[in-house]
Design a protein around this motif. Structure first.
Motif, PDB file in Angstrom:
ATOM      1  N   THR A  78       0.829  -1.310   0.116  1.00  0.00           N
ATOM      2  CA  THR A  78      -0.038  -0.076  -0.004  1.00  0.00           C
ATOM      3  C   THR A  78       1.025   1.302   0.077  1.00  0.00           C
ATOM      4  O   THR A  78       1.801   1.266   0.528  1.00  0.00           O
TER       5      THR A  78
ATOM      6  N   LEU B 175       2.400   1.705 -10.352  1.00  0.00           N
ATOM      7  CA  LEU B 175       2.630   0.613  -9.229  1.00  0.00           C
ATOM      8  C   LEU B 175       3.183  -0.587 -10.028  1.00  0.00           C
ATOM      9  O   LEU B 175       2.801  -0.984 -10.961  1.00  0.00           O
TER      10      LEU B 175
ATOM     11  N   SER C 144       1.208  -1.532 -13.134  1.00  0.00           N
ATOM     12  CA  SER C 144      -0.306  -1.132 -13.012  1.00  0.00           C
ATOM     13  C   SER C 144      -0.389   0.576 -13.044  1.00  0.00           C
ATOM     14  O   SER C 144       0.139   1.096 -12.468  1.00  0.00           O
TER      15      SER C 144
ATOM     16  N   ILE D  45      -6.502   1.640 -11.409  1.00  0.00           N
ATOM     17  CA  ILE D  45      -7.406   0.416 -10.634  1.00  0.00           C
ATOM     18  C   ILE D  45      -7.740  -0.558 -11.620  1.00  0.00           C
ATOM     19  O   ILE D  45      -8.319  -0.166 -12.649  1.00  0.00           O
TER      20      ILE D  45
ATOM     21  N   ILE E  59      -3.807  -4.046 -15.140  1.00  0.00           N
ATOM     22  CA  ILE E  59      -2.547  -4.841 -14.765  1.00  0.00           C
ATOM     23  C   ILE E  59      -1.920  -5.197 -16.052  1.00  0.00           C
ATOM     24  O   ILE E  59      -2.386  -5.808 -17.219  1.00  0.00           O
TER      25      ILE E  59
ATOM     26  N   ARG F  37      -5.248  -4.825  -8.516  1.00  0.00           N
ATOM     27  CA  ARG F  37      -5.182  -3.616  -7.969  1.00  0.00           C
ATOM     28  C   ARG F  37      -6.449  -3.147  -7.614  1.00  0.00           C
ATOM     29  O   ARG F  37      -7.165  -2.452  -8.398  1.00  0.00           O
TER      30      ARG F  37
ATOM     31  N   ARG G 141      -4.409   2.933  -4.205  1.00  0.00           N
ATOM     32  CA  ARG G 141      -3.031   2.783  -3.672  1.00  0.00           C
ATOM     33  C   ARG G 141      -2.665   1.359  -3.086  1.00  0.00           C
ATOM     34  O   ARG G 141      -1.988   1.299  -2.013  1.00  0.00           O
ATOM     35  N   GLN G 142      -3.197   0.428  -3.647  1.00  0.00           N
ATOM     36  CA  GLN G 142      -3.273  -0.769  -2.989  1.00  0.00           C
ATOM     37  C   GLN G 142      -2.766  -1.990  -4.089  1.00  0.00           C
ATOM     38  O   GLN G 142      -3.314  -1.969  -5.371  1.00  0.00           O
ATOM     39  N   PHE G 143      -1.631  -2.837  -4.110  1.00  0.00           N
ATOM     40  CA  PHE G 143      -1.155  -3.646  -4.978  1.00  0.00           C
ATOM     41  C   PHE G 143      -1.100  -4.925  -4.364  1.00  0.00           C
ATOM     42  O   PHE G 143      -0.321  -5.174  -3.381  1.00  0.00           O
TER      43      PHE G 143
ATOM     44  N   CYS H 211       7.898  -4.160  -3.975  1.00  0.00           N
ATOM     45  CA  CYS H 211       6.855  -3.337  -4.504  1.00  0.00           C
ATOM     46  C   CYS H 211       7.134  -1.798  -4.677  1.00  0.00           C
ATOM     47  O   CYS H 211       8.281  -1.597  -3.889  1.00  0.00           O
TER      48      CYS H 211
ATOM     49  N   TRP I 264       6.355   2.258  -6.198  1.00  0.00           N
ATOM     50  CA  TRP I 264       5.585   3.129  -7.095  1.00  0.00           C
ATOM     51  C   TRP I 264       6.401   4.415  -7.339  1.00  0.00           C
ATOM     52  O   TRP I 264       7.295   4.545  -7.091  1.00  0.00           O
TER      53      TRP I 264
END
Lengths: 114, 113
Positions: free
Chosen positions: B24, B33, B50, B53, B56, B68, B72-74, B91, B93
């Motif tokens: 996150t 991401l 990504s 949202i 991918i 996703r 803000r979440q992967f 991870c 960003w």
């Protein structure tokens, strides 16, 4: 993806400058030149980036050739903490160009001798 | 300020078990991401990226998938782990521009036994 070529390893003495070369002969006109470094057991850390002009920051300097087909990362005074793998990466300027992804090559392993 | 959280730090899983790694990001919106994997003594391999949202892109065919569900979440997943899935997973960003830096999480060291 435009590729970069770096030497596998380089050695330096502590408190001496280190010049890390990178060749990127297929660079496009809108690609940025990025440098990251990775210390053991850690994620990569941003060092510096540039487009055409030379760049300086607190960590290093980046010298870019006039034709942009090569660049050199300069660590002005190497310390033992600078021992890491240094990656030279080309990054597209536009998000639509595959998400501006960072594609890592083999990098240069820098060894700093006390 | 922006931060990136990645967990767990280490994980030991048996072959054939499922996997879910979460990442996150805080303090930014609409980031790009990325999921990377680094096998022992090797370089970083980009697995997925990504740009929004539900969007991918996969870089290499493999036993893994990414999702996703929120901006803000992967999430990196596998239904059945293989021994070859062992490695250091990172991870990252970045803002959606090529002249910005990328920020990496602390990584998850996965050992499949």
């Amino acid at each position: 993806d435009a590729k970069t070529t770096q030497p596998n390893s380089m050695e330096s003495n502590e408190e001496e400058p280190v010049h890390l070369p990178c060749n990127h002969s297929t660079i496009s006109g809108t690609d940025y030149i990025h440098w990251y470094r990775q210390l053991p057991s850690q994620g990569p850390e941003y060092v510096i980036h540039g487009l055409t002009s030379n760049v300086n920051n607190r960590m290093a300097s980046l010298a870019i050739a006039e034709d942009r087909k090569s660049s050199t990362l300069i660590l002005h005074r190497a310390t033992l903490r600078d021992a890491a793998v240094y990656y030279c990466i080309l990054r597209a300027s536009l998000r639509e160009a595959a998400g501006n992804k960072l594609t890592f090559g083999g990098g240069t392993r820098v060894l700093v001798k006390p | 300020s922006q931060t990136i959280h990645q967990w767990p730090a280490t994980l030991v899983q048996p072959v054939g078990s499922p996997l879910s790694l979460e990442c996150t990001v805080e303090g930014t919106s609409n980031p790009n991401l990325y999921w990377y994997r680094q096998a022992a003594g090797r370089g970083l391999q980009l697995l997925f990226y990504s740009v929004g949202i539900g969007q991918i892109s996969s870089e290499v065919p493999q036993n893994l998938s990414a999702s996703r569900p929120q901006d803000r979440q992967f999430i990196l997943s596998s239904k059945k782990l293989l021994l070859s899935d062992s490695g250091f997973y990172l991870c990252a960003w970045s803002a959606p521009r090529g002249d910005t830096e990328a920020f990496f999480g602390q990584g998850t060291r996965l050992t499949v036994v």
